[in-house]
Design a protein around this motif. Structure first.
Motif, mmCIF file in Angstrom:
data_model
loop_
_atom_site.group_PDB
_atom_site.id
_atom_site.type_symbol
_atom_site.label_atom_id
_atom_site.label_comp_id
_atom_site.label_asym_id
_atom_site.label_seq_id
_atom_site.Cartn_x
_atom_site.Cartn_y
_atom_site.Cartn_z
ATOM 1 N N ARG A 1 37.746 14.311 30.146
ATOM 2 C CA ARG A 1 37.918 13.685 28.828
ATOM 3 C C ARG A 1 39.296 13.018 28.726
ATOM 4 N NH1 ARG A 1 35.346 14.817 23.977
ATOM 5 N NH2 ARG A 1 33.558 14.796 25.352
ATOM 6 N N GLY B 1 43.213 4.448 10.892
ATOM 7 C CA GLY B 1 42.944 5.691 11.622
ATOM 8 C C GLY B 1 42.726 5.414 13.096
ATOM 9 N N ASN B 2 42.313 4.210 13.442
ATOM 10 C CA ASN B 2 42.203 3.818 14.855
ATOM 11 C C ASN B 2 43.573 3.695 15.492
ATOM 12 O OD1 ASN B 2 39.493 3.508 14.990
ATOM 13 N ND2 ASN B 2 39.511 1.280 15.169
ATOM 14 N N TYR B 3 43.595 3.824 16.798
ATOM 15 C CA TYR B 3 44.737 3.304 17.530
ATOM 16 C C TYR B 3 44.526 1.796 17.642
ATOM 17 C CZ TYR B 3 46.172 7.931 18.595
ATOM 18 O OH TYR B 3 46.615 9.207 18.484
ATOM 19 N N THR C 1 43.968 14.756 15.772
ATOM 20 C CA THR C 1 43.197 14.369 14.585
ATOM 21 C C THR C 1 42.912 12.873 14.525
ATOM 22 O OG1 THR C 1 45.276 14.320 13.394
ATOM 23 C CG2 THR C 1 43.924 16.266 13.110
ATOM 24 N N HIS C 2 43.408 12.104 15.506
ATOM 25 C CA HIS C 2 43.135 10.678 15.477
ATOM 26 C C HIS C 2 41.779 10.359 16.090
ATOM 27 C CE1 HIS C 2 46.110 8.005 13.794
ATOM 28 N NE2 HIS C 2 46.791 9.114 13.745
ATOM 29 N N PRO C 3 41.040 9.456 15.465
ATOM 30 C CA PRO C 3 39.708 9.130 15.965
ATOM 31 C C PRO C 3 39.757 8.609 17.400
ATOM 32 C CG PRO C 3 40.072 8.130 13.826
ATOM 33 C CD PRO C 3 41.385 8.703 14.264
ATOM 34 N N GLU D 1 37.513 6.343 19.926
ATOM 35 C CA GLU D 1 36.511 5.321 19.610
ATOM 36 C C GLU D 1 35.262 5.456 20.470
ATOM 37 O OE1 GLU D 1 38.035 1.339 19.207
ATOM 38 O OE2 GLU D 1 39.979 2.092 18.567
ATOM 39 N N PHE E 1 43.463 11.323 8.338
ATOM 40 C CA PHE E 1 43.634 11.347 9.785
ATOM 41 C C PHE E 1 44.980 11.909 10.213
ATOM 42 C CE2 PHE E 1 40.616 7.815 9.031
ATOM 43 C CZ PHE E 1 39.523 8.418 9.618
ATOM 44 N N LYS F 1 38.606 18.015 20.539
ATOM 45 C CA LYS F 1 38.616 16.630 20.991
ATOM 46 C C LYS F 1 38.618 16.531 22.518
ATOM 47 C CE LYS F 1 41.402 12.455 20.081
ATOM 48 N NZ LYS F 1 42.598 11.995 19.339
ATOM 49 N N PHE G 1 45.763 10.279 23.637
ATOM 50 C CA PHE G 1 44.879 11.392 23.255
ATOM 51 C C PHE G 1 45.409 12.122 22.015
ATOM 52 C CE2 PHE G 1 43.473 15.807 23.552
ATOM 53 C CZ PHE G 1 42.107 15.614 23.611
ATOM 54 N N GLY H 1 39.251 14.923 12.723
ATOM 55 C CA GLY H 1 39.475 13.796 11.835
ATOM 56 C C GLY H 1 38.848 12.585 12.486
ATOM 57 N N ASP H 2 37.809 12.831 13.224
ATOM 58 C CA ASP H 2 37.200 11.785 14.032
ATOM 59 C C ASP H 2 36.401 10.806 13.153
ATOM 60 O OD1 ASP H 2 36.685 12.218 17.421
ATOM 61 O OD2 ASP H 2 36.056 10.442 16.352
ATOM 62 N N GLU H 3 35.493 10.110 13.738
ATOM 63 C CA GLU H 3 34.806 8.989 13.096
ATOM 64 C C GLU H 3 34.306 9.341 11.696
ATOM 65 O OE1 GLU H 3 33.561 4.951 13.508
ATOM 66 O OE2 GLU H 3 34.989 6.280 14.503
ATOM 67 N N LYS I 1 24.553 14.055 16.247
ATOM 68 C CA LYS I 1 25.997 14.032 16.518
ATOM 69 C C LYS I 1 26.866 14.662 15.436
ATOM 70 C CE LYS I 1 25.401 9.844 19.271
ATOM 71 N NZ LYS I 1 25.856 8.476 19.583
ATOM 72 N N TRP J 1 42.885 26.003 19.013
ATOM 73 C CA TRP J 1 44.029 26.575 18.291
ATOM 74 C C TRP J 1 44.235 28.015 18.708
ATOM 75 C CZ3 TRP J 1 47.423 23.686 16.045
ATOM 76 C CH2 TRP J 1 47.049 22.462 15.474
ATOM 77 N N GLY K 1 41.258 20.076 12.046
ATOM 78 C CA GLY K 1 40.143 19.872 12.970
ATOM 79 C C GLY K 1 39.778 18.414 13.049
ATOM 80 N N LYS L 1 30.879 5.768 15.011
ATOM 81 C CA LYS L 1 31.423 5.217 16.258
ATOM 82 C C LYS L 1 31.190 3.713 16.366
ATOM 83 C CE LYS L 1 32.645 9.201 18.343
ATOM 84 N NZ LYS L 1 34.068 9.473 18.584
#
Lengths: 578, 578
Positions: free
Chosen positions: B536, A94-96, B551-553, B555, A114, A393, B547, A257-259, A382, B485, A255, A310
């Motif tokens: 951001r 899921g990370n870059y 939906t991608h985390p 970090e 993700f 985001k 970015f 899909g963060d940490e 958080k 959205w 929406g 995080k």
């Protein structure tokens, strides 16, 4: 290069372009996993070729004898820092992924949580691969938690639970069964865990009361159960996850899909039990009372479970204001419907906060801190924030979301199910739940068979009893004349005249919390009190072919040529006269 | 027991419980199939153990030299009856299966076109397995049509077409490219075929004019192209399938998965070309005129392609009223944008009916019958019917749907795409098409950035030229302040003040035709003219992390503790004062 255990393998990114996974799903039915292999997802990816220390060098261990699966983090800031640095060395799914060539690539295996893709039809729906890997990466103190926790799911929950997230375990019962009884059976009660399930001996168990109390104390279960010290309290309380019905928001607009992995809950992330224990107010009194009650302090609960956010590691921590405790609406409970708490629900002791989001009802309680404001733990600060619809985001901050405590009025249709095709004779029976938090209760439930234009009131005889802090179940025979796809809707009015927003869009928010809009399902109505419909059904019966599902081809012609021509003549043909 | 050809295999149902298939999809890219194997789906299932005659016993053959792939059905009623009886011996995929034990089972392999499941992400989206098997079952006269037709797709259409149905071939171009030119390039023009593609030598070609004309005639291409016999006509005409945008209806409510496979069209089943040929009116005049024009006769077109319906076999047949022909709105065309008709579009000759549903523009024309009412062929009588929303499998008849001829006003946003996440500075560029059939034309196009509350008019400078029978392309820079959205909407007003229904629900119908409601897409707006958003985005840039997708985390933390605490103080904390 091997890492962690013999069966785990660690891949250097430029040596391998695919990330093999152990398959744990078998066509919707999950086999009991071998705790050392299939459920663990040991295929970690590290960021570069630098040397990774063995996780044993972190010196992590269980905190106390008799407390299996409990690692203490909050008391050891140095340990947390060391782990934070260690975690940075990995690329979790899921990370870059940042390569050492300064070139950017997305990680090669992207779990569905993700992606902007439909949810899989598997059970579990999501696996929580990222969180499994967090636990695996830290070595023996945590690496078996996913597999061990799953064994409690198998032991303590109904076999047909919908596993919305395998680890941390999140599950809800099948829709229809949840509304069969006003008190939910323990094995059917939804579970929303944030980490692994600790296994704690009651004899070894205690919790600490600390912070702004006059006499900080360590209290054992023996003391807490001593009725000469603490009067007991039993209260019927509905607990609801703020993620209930999240699936409706996910379906309309993806929406966060963060940490945090947001479990794709349906309408079953709610349940009602009679909880027995001691009011927290009595425990504070036993500790000599608050140092300064007029300062409106908060009470922070810490759990034995490990929580990640995080790239940092924590014990689960949340808080409630003293005002809530003072009116005896916070219980420290060891019994659920007359039985000892199941392990998965917080054995031996958990908080139960009436009318609040379930997240405040901390399980496997280790400590109660009296503090001057809300907890700064990540779950409180958080997470569980409710944002304006323009926040995402690109601009979300923690301070701009409001913190979800009291739950709003809500309801759901639990039978029939969305997309059901119903053959009936003019009425369709609907069943469901209605709930309002913060001490409010459902007064009226209304349903609509036309998307929300005409509303029918559920007769009071068809609503279960009122409680200050619990849901009411309801049923109604809805008159339905119309055929084809209909939108059935339910809404509830509580004693404060609050009712529900109209559409999912009305309340969509980035973290996909609190789907409290009118609950809508689509059903296909086949009204056999209509002669044409009865005749068509009879024709299928005579041919010996099932009528449902409606999308299956019928082999017979819809109308013979003679009938067609005579009907067309009656209609004056296809074209105008002149 | 083998059947049909060496590589085909026929299974008796109680000897095998799974139905093996040849795999033809490779991750969204279709390999050129070996025409004798992969595309054919030869795995037929028969209903019982009775002896099936070899299909050669049906005596089917191509009708004429130089007309490959043309089997004549309508002139041979006995042949049709024999085939109907033969077809009954098979269980085609999607059927219910009647075992000889009088026990009912659904067929074991269910292609996705017959299930209440999301559409696959493959290209082709659907394969048309059932129709491939129809052609395979009848032996050598038709069995290679699926594979041969696919070769024309590869030769004549753009390589990036969206193949909504492989056989009969249905395809549309990628959205953005379709609105780059007011005249659609031939290789990008959508194709909606109902059977295989015949390959006809122009020198061997003719068509017959028969029925209620004074002098029935057989006309060759040489004669038709003789300008001393027939004046030529060139007209810019938009052709639209009544299935355009069907995918929106499918997504909301599944509909007819009955005998006809309904292709899951998006917004590209529409295209515009300059067609050249002879007005049908001139051809009728050449045949001595109608026997009785005052009787308001219809003109039936028959095609060389083979069509199946409810287990019977036909040549494609449709009709239009004389009134339409009389005003020179029906062209017999051999040129498309100055080029000979592509095979896939009807070479050597097709009808082009202005302002009508595309289905009436019959390809590979073999015969024009002047008849007293609309065609009784199944495409005219039993398909392309538009039902009231309460009509479905339980009560549909052919006479109760109205026959779709003139197309209504409609439009679509072709760029951006649904679910796009757009970083912009206060405006988003939208592009699309707008069309109205029946001789109407788009006068005004309006877009909304808020789901249809506030509408912006497309400036007339940004609309392409008006035609009586063609679309207009449009573009607009829509002011967009809001983030998150958003629902972007388009609607068109035609010269008759007709505009579009509001929601898909407003016009849902069992056969999923004519999705003419306002076209809506969801986009995620990221407005970098807002300082918080710009900051951001800069943070992601500095971290070297993309970015998108949203939906991608990320970090990084959303807000540091100091900022959080000061913001919370500004907001007066989480709790009320007293």
């Amino acid at each position: 290069m091997t890492f962690g255990s013999n069966d785990g393998s660690l891949k250097i990114e430029d040596e391998s372009t695919t990330l093999p996974r152990n398959e744990i799903k078998t066509n919707g039915v999950l086999k009991s996993p071998n705790k050392n292999t299939s459920i663990l997802h040991p295929d970690l990816v590290i960021r570069s070729k630098e040397e990774i220390p063995e996780p044993e060098a972190l010196g992590l261990k269980e905190e106390l004898p008799g407390w299996h699966g409990y690692v203490e983090w909050e008391q050891y800031p140095e340990r947390k820092k060391k782990v934070q640095a260690f975690m940075k060395k990995f690329d979790f799914p899921g990370n870059y992924q940042v390569l050492n060539l300064n070139c950017l690539l997305m990680t090669r295996y992207q779990p569905p949580e993700f992606q902007l893709v439909p949810l899989p039809k598997t059970n579990p729906i999501l696996e929580g691969v990222r969180w499994k890997q967090y636990h695996y990466a830290l070595g023996k103190a945590t690496k078996d938690m996913p597999a061990e926790s799953w064994l409690f799911v198998e032991k303590e929950k109904s076999p047909d639970m919908i596993h919305v997230l395998q680890f941390p375990y999140n599950g809800e019962p099948p829709r229809g069964r949840l509304v069969e009884t006003a008190i939910t059976r323990n094995e059917d009660h939804f579970v929303r865990n944030h980490g692994g399930i600790p296994e704690i001996d009651e004899d070894a168990y205690f919790f600490d009361v600390a912070g702004l109390v006059n006499t900080p104390k360590r209290i054992t279960m023996n003391e807490l159960k001593n009725e000469s010290l603490f009067p007991r309290q039993s209260t019927t309380v509905t607990i609801q996850c703020s993620g209930t019905r999240r699936i409706e928001q996910i379906r309309e607009y993806p929406g966060d899909g963060d940490e945090l992995i947001n479990a794709p809950w349906a309408e079953g992330a709610i349940g009602t039990a009679k909880w027995t224990g001691v009011s927290l107010k009595k425990v504070i009194k036993y500790c000599g009372g608050l140092k300064d009650p007029s300062a409106a302090p908060h009470l922070e609960f810490l759990g034995a479970d490990t929580y990640f956010k995080k790239g940092e590691v924590y014990n689960y921590a949340v808080s409630v204001p003293w005002r809530k405790v003072k009116i005896n609406e916070v219980l420290l409970a060891w019994e659920m419907n007359g039985e000892p708490l199941p392990k998965i629900h917080g054995f031996p002791l958990r908080a139960v906060v009436f009318g609040y989001i379930g997240a405040r009802s901390c399980k496997w309680l280790t400590r109660i801190n009296v503090i001057s404001g809300p907890s700064m733990g990540p779950v409180q600060q958080k997470e569980y924030l409710y944002y304006n619809s323009q926040v995402g985001k690109h601009n979300a901050t923690y301070s701009s979301g409001f913190s979800i405590q009291d739950m709003p009025v809500s309801s759901a249709i639990m039978s029939p199910l969305d997309m059901d095709q119903i053959i009936h004779e003019g009425t369709i029976k609907l069943r469901g739940w209605a709930y309002s938090g913060g001490g409010h209760w459902p007064v009226r439930v209304e349903v609509s068979g036309d998307g929300g234009s005409i509303w029918y009131e559920v007769p009071y005889q068809k609503l279960t009893e009122k409680y200050y802090h619990a849901w009411r179940l309801w049923e109604i025979d809805l008159p339905v004349d119309a055929e084809g796809w209909l939108e059935l809707v339910v809404r509830c009015w509580d004693n404060s005249l609050n009712t529900q927003p109209t559409f999912v869009r009305s309340t969509w928010n980035w973290d996909l919390h609190v789907t409290s809009s009118c609950h809508r399902i689509k059903v296909f109505s086949i009204n056999k009190s209509r002669p044409n419909t009865a005749a068509r059904l009879k024709k299928f019966e005579d041919l010996g072919i099932p009528f449902l599902p409606i999308t299956h081809p019928g082999e017979d012609d819809l109308e013979d040529e003679e009938k067609y021509l005579s009907e067309m003549e009656n209609r004056g043909g296809r074209d105008p006269l002149e």
